[in-house]
Design a protein around this motif. Structure first.
Motif, PDB file in Angstrom:
ATOM      1  N   ILE A  80      69.291 -39.909  -9.688  1.00 16.96           N
ATOM      2  CA  ILE A  80      69.410 -38.446  -8.828  1.00 16.96           C
ATOM      3  C   ILE A  80      71.002 -38.626  -8.477  1.00 16.96           C
ATOM      4  O   ILE A  80      70.889 -39.322  -7.676  1.00 16.96           O
ATOM      5  N   GLU A  81      71.181 -37.016  -8.422  1.00 17.62           N
ATOM      6  CA  GLU A  81      72.877 -37.558  -8.111  1.00 17.62           C
ATOM      7  C   GLU A  81      72.783 -36.437  -6.553  1.00 17.62           C
ATOM      8  O   GLU A  81      71.914 -36.075  -6.052  1.00 17.62           O
ATOM      9  N   PRO A  82      72.989 -37.609  -5.447  1.00 22.38           N
ATOM     10  CA  PRO A  82      72.717 -36.374  -4.233  1.00 22.38           C
ATOM     11  C   PRO A  82      73.798 -34.936  -4.175  1.00 22.38           C
ATOM     12  O   PRO A  82      74.655 -34.511  -4.742  1.00 22.38           O
ATOM     13  N   LEU A  83      72.931 -34.425  -3.022  1.00 24.39           N
ATOM     14  CA  LEU A  83      73.838 -32.430  -3.126  1.00 24.39           C
ATOM     15  C   LEU A  83      74.476 -32.894  -2.432  1.00 24.39           C
ATOM     16  O   LEU A  83      74.835 -31.617  -2.634  1.00 24.39           O
ATOM     17  N   HIS A  84      75.037 -33.733  -1.384  1.00 27.23           N
ATOM     18  CA  HIS A  84      76.325 -33.843  -0.920  1.00 27.23           C
ATOM     19  C   HIS A  84      76.493 -34.897  -0.275  1.00 27.23           C
ATOM     20  O   HIS A  84      75.994 -36.290   0.080  1.00 27.23           O
ATOM     21  N   ASP A  85      77.845 -35.276   0.356  1.00 29.18           N
ATOM     22  CA  ASP A  85      78.542 -36.454   0.612  1.00 29.18           C
ATOM     23  C   ASP A  85      78.897 -36.006   2.133  1.00 29.18           C
ATOM     24  O   ASP A  85      79.856 -35.925   2.581  1.00 29.18           O
ATOM     25  N   ARG A 100      82.131 -27.145   2.464  1.00 26.16           N
ATOM     26  CA  ARG A 100      80.653 -26.765   2.254  1.00 26.16           C
ATOM     27  C   ARG A 100      81.091 -25.716   1.787  1.00 26.16           C
ATOM     28  O   ARG A 100      79.556 -25.578   0.843  1.00 26.16           O
ATOM     29  N   ALA A 101      82.396 -25.010   1.407  1.00 27.79           N
ATOM     30  CA  ALA A 101      82.473 -23.945   0.930  1.00 27.79           C
ATOM     31  C   ALA A 101      82.107 -24.114  -0.567  1.00 27.79           C
ATOM     32  O   ALA A 101      81.591 -23.280  -1.791  1.00 27.79           O
ATOM     33  N   THR A 102      82.196 -25.412  -1.538  1.00 29.94           N
ATOM     34  CA  THR A 102      81.904 -26.267  -2.709  1.00 29.94           C
ATOM     35  C   THR A 102      80.328 -25.751  -2.983  1.00 29.94           C
ATOM     36  O   THR A 102      79.887 -26.276  -3.552  1.00 29.94           O
ATOM     37  N   LEU A 103      79.586 -26.051  -2.237  1.00 27.56           N
ATOM     38  CA  LEU A 103      78.755 -26.269  -2.564  1.00 27.56           C
ATOM     39  C   LEU A 103      77.348 -25.202  -2.617  1.00 27.56           C
ATOM     40  O   LEU A 103      77.486 -24.513  -1.792  1.00 27.56           O
TER      41      LEU A 103
END
Length: 147
Positions: A80-85, A100-103
């Protein structure tokens, strides 16, 4: 940082580890690991948050949820890929703002990198950090899942 208190899981051993009504009422505070919910996600770590994030990354790496890939963390054995770092997403800086703008808008950087806003934890229980795999919210109904 306000979070729902944790208590022992239902004794039933029922495979359903979620009560949608309870989770919806709570809003997933148990998964707000990184930023204070009561501050609407504003950084309130005052120096302790980076070490706290590294602690959780260590727990998630040990559980098989994450795997180190250089200075980046990617999907571990769970796939499962993490949604953010969280090492970047919490930053109250231009770098954090740009990241955050890329999420996608629905990613909540206050929460664990595996917490989806509609389905909750994306990880199978076996790949969650030990505390996540053992405990559930104190709002969990007694005898949940008993038939």
């Amino acid at each position: 940082m306000e979070r729902a208190a944790l208590s022992a899981p239902p004794a039933t051993g029922h495979p359903n580890d979620r009560d949608d009504c309870v989770c919806e009422e709570c809003g997933g505070l148990c998964c707000c690991l990184y930023l204070a919910n009561d501050e609407n996600g504003t950084y309130t770590g005052e120096g302790w948050l980076p070490q706290y994030i590294e602690h959780w990354i260590g727990l998630l790496t040990a559980s098989g949820a994450l795997e180190a890939d250089g200075d980046r963390y990617a999907a571990g054995a769970a796939g499962i890929e993490p949604l953010h770092d969280p090492r970047i997403s919490y930053l109250p800086t231009p770098e954090g703002e740009a990241y955050r703008a890329t999420l996608p808008d629905w990613v909540d950087v206050r929460k664990c990198q595996f917490c989806h806003p509609e389905t909750g934890c994306l990880l199978p229980r076996a790949f969650r950090a030990p505390i996540c795999g053992t405990y559930v919210c104190q709002l969990w109904p007694t005898g949940a899942g008993e038939e």
